[in-house]
Structure formats: C-alpha cells, structure tokens
Design a protein around this motif. Structure first.
Motif, mmCIF file in Angstrom:
data_model
loop_
_atom_site.group_PDB
_atom_site.id
_atom_site.type_symbol
_atom_site.label_atom_id
_atom_site.label_comp_id
_atom_site.label_asym_id
_atom_site.label_seq_id
_atom_site.Cartn_x
_atom_site.Cartn_y
_atom_site.Cartn_z
ATOM 1 N N PRO A 53 4.330 -5.705 -0.641
ATOM 2 C CA PRO A 53 3.204 -4.908 -0.161
ATOM 3 C C PRO A 53 2.549 -5.520 1.081
ATOM 4 O O PRO A 53 2.650 -6.705 1.345
ATOM 5 N N LEU A 54 1.842 -4.659 1.799
ATOM 6 C CA LEU A 54 1.084 -5.101 2.971
ATOM 7 C C LEU A 54 -0.247 -5.690 2.522
ATOM 8 O O LEU A 54 -0.795 -5.300 1.493
ATOM 9 N N GLN A 55 -0.763 -6.594 3.331
ATOM 10 C CA GLN A 55 -2.087 -7.176 3.106
ATOM 11 C C GLN A 55 -2.963 -6.812 4.301
ATOM 12 O O GLN A 55 -2.600 -7.104 5.439
ATOM 13 N N LEU A 56 -4.073 -6.164 4.045
ATOM 14 C CA LEU A 56 -4.994 -5.715 5.093
ATOM 15 C C LEU A 56 -6.180 -6.671 5.119
ATOM 16 O O LEU A 56 -6.916 -6.764 4.141
ATOM 17 N N LYS A 57 -6.369 -7.385 6.230
ATOM 18 C CA LYS A 57 -7.402 -8.420 6.291
ATOM 19 C C LYS A 57 -8.244 -8.295 7.566
ATOM 20 O O LYS A 57 -7.771 -7.832 8.588
ATOM 21 N N GLN A 58 -9.482 -8.769 7.459
ATOM 22 C CA GLN A 58 -10.409 -8.900 8.588
ATOM 23 C C GLN A 58 -10.599 -7.587 9.354
ATOM 24 O O GLN A 58 -10.708 -7.577 10.569
ATOM 25 N N ARG A 105 -6.105 -7.422 10.832
ATOM 26 C CA ARG A 105 -4.833 -8.134 10.697
ATOM 27 C C ARG A 105 -4.072 -7.525 9.529
ATOM 28 O O ARG A 105 -4.656 -7.243 8.481
ATOM 29 N N ILE A 106 -2.762 -7.331 9.723
ATOM 30 C CA ILE A 106 -1.905 -6.804 8.666
ATOM 31 C C ILE A 106 -0.755 -7.786 8.473
ATOM 32 O O ILE A 106 -0.071 -8.144 9.433
ATOM 33 N N TYR A 107 -0.582 -8.208 7.221
ATOM 34 C CA TYR A 107 0.465 -9.165 6.874
ATOM 35 C C TYR A 107 1.407 -8.537 5.859
ATOM 36 O O TYR A 107 1.006 -7.665 5.082
ATOM 37 N N ASP A 108 2.668 -9.016 5.844
ATOM 38 C CA ASP A 108 3.620 -8.531 4.854
ATOM 39 C C ASP A 108 3.526 -9.380 3.589
ATOM 40 O O ASP A 108 2.651 -10.254 3.477
ATOM 41 N N ALA A 109 4.446 -9.168 2.634
ATOM 42 C CA ALA A 109 4.411 -9.884 1.361
ATOM 43 C C ALA A 109 4.612 -11.390 1.524
ATOM 44 O O ALA A 109 4.207 -12.168 0.666
ATOM 45 N N ASN A 110 5.234 -11.823 2.636
ATOM 46 C CA ASN A 110 5.467 -13.247 2.889
ATOM 47 C C ASN A 110 4.361 -13.880 3.733
ATOM 48 O O ASN A 110 4.525 -14.986 4.228
ATOM 49 N N ASN A 111 3.269 -13.167 3.956
ATOM 50 C CA ASN A 111 2.154 -13.626 4.806
ATOM 51 C C ASN A 111 2.514 -13.719 6.287
ATOM 52 O O ASN A 111 1.883 -14.454 7.034
ATOM 53 N N ASP A 112 3.538 -12.990 6.703
ATOM 54 C CA ASP A 112 3.891 -12.922 8.122
ATOM 55 C C ASP A 112 3.139 -11.756 8.764
ATOM 56 O O ASP A 112 3.033 -10.680 8.172
ATOM 57 N N SER A 113 2.654 -11.978 9.979
ATOM 58 C CA SER A 113 1.913 -10.935 10.688
ATOM 59 C C SER A 113 2.830 -9.765 11.032
ATOM 60 O O SER A 113 3.943 -9.955 11.538
ATOM 61 N N ILE A 114 2.370 -8.562 10.755
ATOM 62 C CA ILE A 114 3.148 -7.352 11.049
ATOM 63 C C ILE A 114 3.082 -7.013 12.534
ATOM 64 O O ILE A 114 4.074 -6.674 13.152
#
Length: 138
Positions: A121-126, A79-88
């Motif tokens: 920034p992007l958030q890389l999860k799971q 899962r990749i999210y943006d700075a607002n925690n929205d899914s990319i």
C-alpha cells in the motif's frame, strides 16, 4: 522643490489606488486515503518517464479552511511512499491543487499516477495546502 512635489504626487496616487491584498492562507488536510481510479480515468496511464505503465489512484481527504473567506487555487503538497518506504514522486512534493476551498471543512480529491512497479500500500504523509484569498489564475 521637485522632490517634494514628486513625493506628494506618489502619496496621492498610492492613497487613491491601492491594490487588493492577497494573502497566502494555510489549509489543513486530514482523513487522507486513496482508491483506484475509475476505468475511464485510469485508461492509458503512464509514468512521468513515458516508458512504463502506471497505476492511477484518487487521493481523498478533508480540507479545513479556518477563515471566513473562500480560498482559491490551493496548492496541495505532500509525500507519497510505497510499501518499502521508497518515495513515489522523487523531487516533487507539489501534487496538485484545489480550485476552491469554502470556509469550514470540505472534501477534496486528487488524481495521481504511480509507477506500476511500486509495491502497495501507499503511505500518504505530510500533506498540506495553501491558497489565496482572491482568485489569482484566470
């Protein structure tokens, strides 16, 4: 009598010809980060809708194969999210693949396109991967 003969024939065929067992192997992904694509990869990047510009990034990390065999065609999920925690990449968690993962720990990288209007920034999860003990795709 015919049933017994048929079962013996099937048993003989299965004993002589046994398909290779191809098991799904889990690969642990760690040390995830991302960087801008080099200009030659980023040129002309567009989002999946085809209408908006996109930013190109290379996701990097470590792939850990805990088996003693090379793993092939390992699909990468995450899962990749943006700075607002929205899914990319909504409705999509398969991000790409790694052709070969040798035993032990090795580096991997994956190219992604992110709509230009997504805040960084992007958030890389799971992130995880799974592949096969023998080549599937040829």
């Amino acid at each position: 009598m015919t049933g017994i003969l048929l079962s013996c024939l099937m048993a003989l065929i299965s004993w002589v010809w046994t398909p290779v067992a191809v098991a799904l192997t889990q690969i642990k992904l760690s040390d995830l980060s991302y960087k801008d694509c080099p200009p030659e990869l980023a040129q002309g990047a567009v989002s999946s809708s085809g209408s908006a510009a996109a930013n190109c990034f290379i996701v990097t990390g470590k792939a850990q194969n805990g088996t003693y065999k090379t793993v092939y065609d390992a699909d990468i999920y995450g899962r990749i999210y943006d700075a607002n925690n929205d899914s990319i990449l909504q409705n999509r968690n398969r991000l790409g693949s790694i052709a070969e993962v040798p035993p032990g720990t090795s580096d991997f990288e994956l190219r992604i396109s992110v709509p230009a209007n997504q805040p960084l920034p992007l958030q890389l999860k799971q992130f995880k991967a799974s592949g096969f003990s023998a080549q599937i795709r040829k």
